[in-house]
Design an enzyme around this catalytic site. Structure first.
Site, PDB file in Angstrom:
ATOM      1  N   CYS A 116      57.910  51.944 -10.448  1.00 26.07           N
ATOM      2  CA  CYS A 116      58.226  51.071 -11.582  1.00 26.07           C
ATOM      3  C   CYS A 116      59.053  51.832 -12.624  1.00 26.07           C
ATOM      4  O   CYS A 116      60.078  51.338 -13.102  1.00 26.07           O
ATOM      5  CB  CYS A 116      56.932  50.527 -12.189  1.00 26.07           C
ATOM      6  SG  CYS A 116      57.207  49.305 -13.476  1.00 26.07           S
ATOM      7  N   CYS A 200      56.131  51.507 -22.768  1.00 27.55           N
ATOM      8  CA  CYS A 200      55.964  50.117 -22.347  1.00 27.55           C
ATOM      9  C   CYS A 200      54.583  49.607 -22.769  1.00 27.55           C
ATOM     10  O   CYS A 200      53.602  50.359 -22.735  1.00 27.55           O
ATOM     11  CB  CYS A 200      56.100  50.012 -20.836  1.00 27.55           C
ATOM     12  SG  CYS A 200      57.775  50.321 -20.253  1.00 27.55           S
ATOM     13  N   CYS A 227      57.532  59.891 -17.479  1.00 26.28           N
ATOM     14  CA  CYS A 227      57.993  58.747 -16.690  1.00 26.28           C
ATOM     15  C   CYS A 227      59.052  59.157 -15.683  1.00 26.28           C
ATOM     16  O   CYS A 227      59.390  58.393 -14.787  1.00 26.28           O
ATOM     17  CB  CYS A 227      58.553  57.672 -17.606  1.00 26.28           C
ATOM     18  SG  CYS A 227      60.007  58.216 -18.518  1.00 26.28           S
TER      19      CYS A 227
HETATM   20  S1  SF4 Z   1      55.919  52.802 -18.387  1.00 27.52           S
HETATM   21 FE1  SF4 Z   1      57.197  50.951 -18.110  1.00 27.52          FE
HETATM   22  S2  SF4 Z   1      58.501  51.468 -16.440  1.00 27.52           S
HETATM   23 FE2  SF4 Z   1      56.795  52.932 -16.344  1.00 27.52          FE
HETATM   24  S3  SF4 Z   1      55.211  51.994 -15.056  1.00 27.52           S
HETATM   25 FE3  SF4 Z   1      54.791  51.308 -17.102  1.00 27.52          FE
HETATM   26  S4  SF4 Z   1      55.865  49.317 -17.260  1.00 27.52           S
HETATM   27 FE4  SF4 Z   1      56.735  50.413 -15.530  1.00 27.52          FE
END
Ligand code: SF4
Length: 234
Positions: A116, A200, A227
């Site tokens: 993701c 997020c 991330c």
């Molecule tokens: S931080 Fe954002 S991009 Fe990363 S897993 Fe969570 S929703 Fe997905």
């Protein structure tokens, strides 16, 4: 990197944040941009840059950001008169991922969380940096273990050896907030609700007393609090 730039990079390591930002803006002009997720550090850098001149600002809109971040994005446009360049995930890859694993895949498995992040952040960042010679970030050494060696100016080997400029590399959390208070810099409303690091919405929560400031990021996972945009997807 040219020889004279190499020398300047070395000399900049001990310089104050404003001087590092000014150097980057004057050296690279339209070929440098601030990568902003509208966190406190990014807002400090934007405030400093706005006193020097016009700076390009880009952001990665993952599609899962908190409403408070979108509100601050609009405020930044109005207050600083900058056009925020917004990069979205590749639609085809995103649709395929959601069809296969669902919208909340990140809670199920670390590899799905990384998938993701890769689709919503890592790949859009590669596009954002494609034509730049340098980018500016709000990274600080004391944010997390993986950031201990961050330099004020360094070569970004993950992104084609462009320069990565981290003007606040040697700043503490207290210094960031001192600057914000003294200069009345606007910040994300989530800070007043116990958040200390904001990403997020489904992957960020406020921290509890005594927790590390990054404990609210991917709180259900042990280990890495990255991330992948600063670590090459790891
Ligand atoms: S931080 Fe954002 S991009 Fe990363 S897993 Fe969570 S929703 Fe997905």
């Amino acid at each position: 990197m040219k020889m004279e730039t190499n020398w300047e990079v070395h000399a900049l390591q001990g310089e104050p944040a404003e001087r590092v930002i000014e150097w980057a803006m004057k050296t690279f002009g339209e070929k440098v941009a601030l990568a902003s997720s509208f966190q406190a550090e990014d807002m400090v850098i934007l405030h400093m840059a706005s006193r020097i001149g016009r700076i390009r600002v880009f952001t990665l809109d993952t599609g899962r950001l908190p409403q408070e971040t979108y509100e601050l994005m609009d405020k930044v446009r109005e207050l600083y008169g900058v056009e925020v360049e917004v990069y979205f995930p590749d639609t085809a890859r995103l649709e395929e991922m959601v069809k296969k694993y669902g919208v909340n895949l990140f809670y199920r498995d670390p590899s799905l969380r990384r998938l993701c992040c890769d689709i919503r952040k890592v790949e859009p960042l590669r596009r954002a940096l494609k034509d730049l010679r340098a980018w500016i970030t709000g990274l600080r050494r004391d944010q997390w273990e993986t950031r201990r060696t961050v330099s004020k100016v360094e070569v970004d080997r993950i992104h084609g050896n462009i320069l990565k400029v981290n003007p606040l590399a040697d700043w503490t959390w207290e210094m960031v907030w001192d600057y914000i208070r003294k200069n009345d810099v606007p910040v994300n409303k989530l800070y007043s609700m116990g958040y200390t690091s904001i990403g997020c919405a489904p992957c960020t929560r406020p921290i509890r007393p005594g927790e590390h400031p990054r404990a609210g990021r991917w709180w259900w996972e042990m280990g890495s609090k990255e991330c992948g945009i600063h670590t090459g997807g790891e």
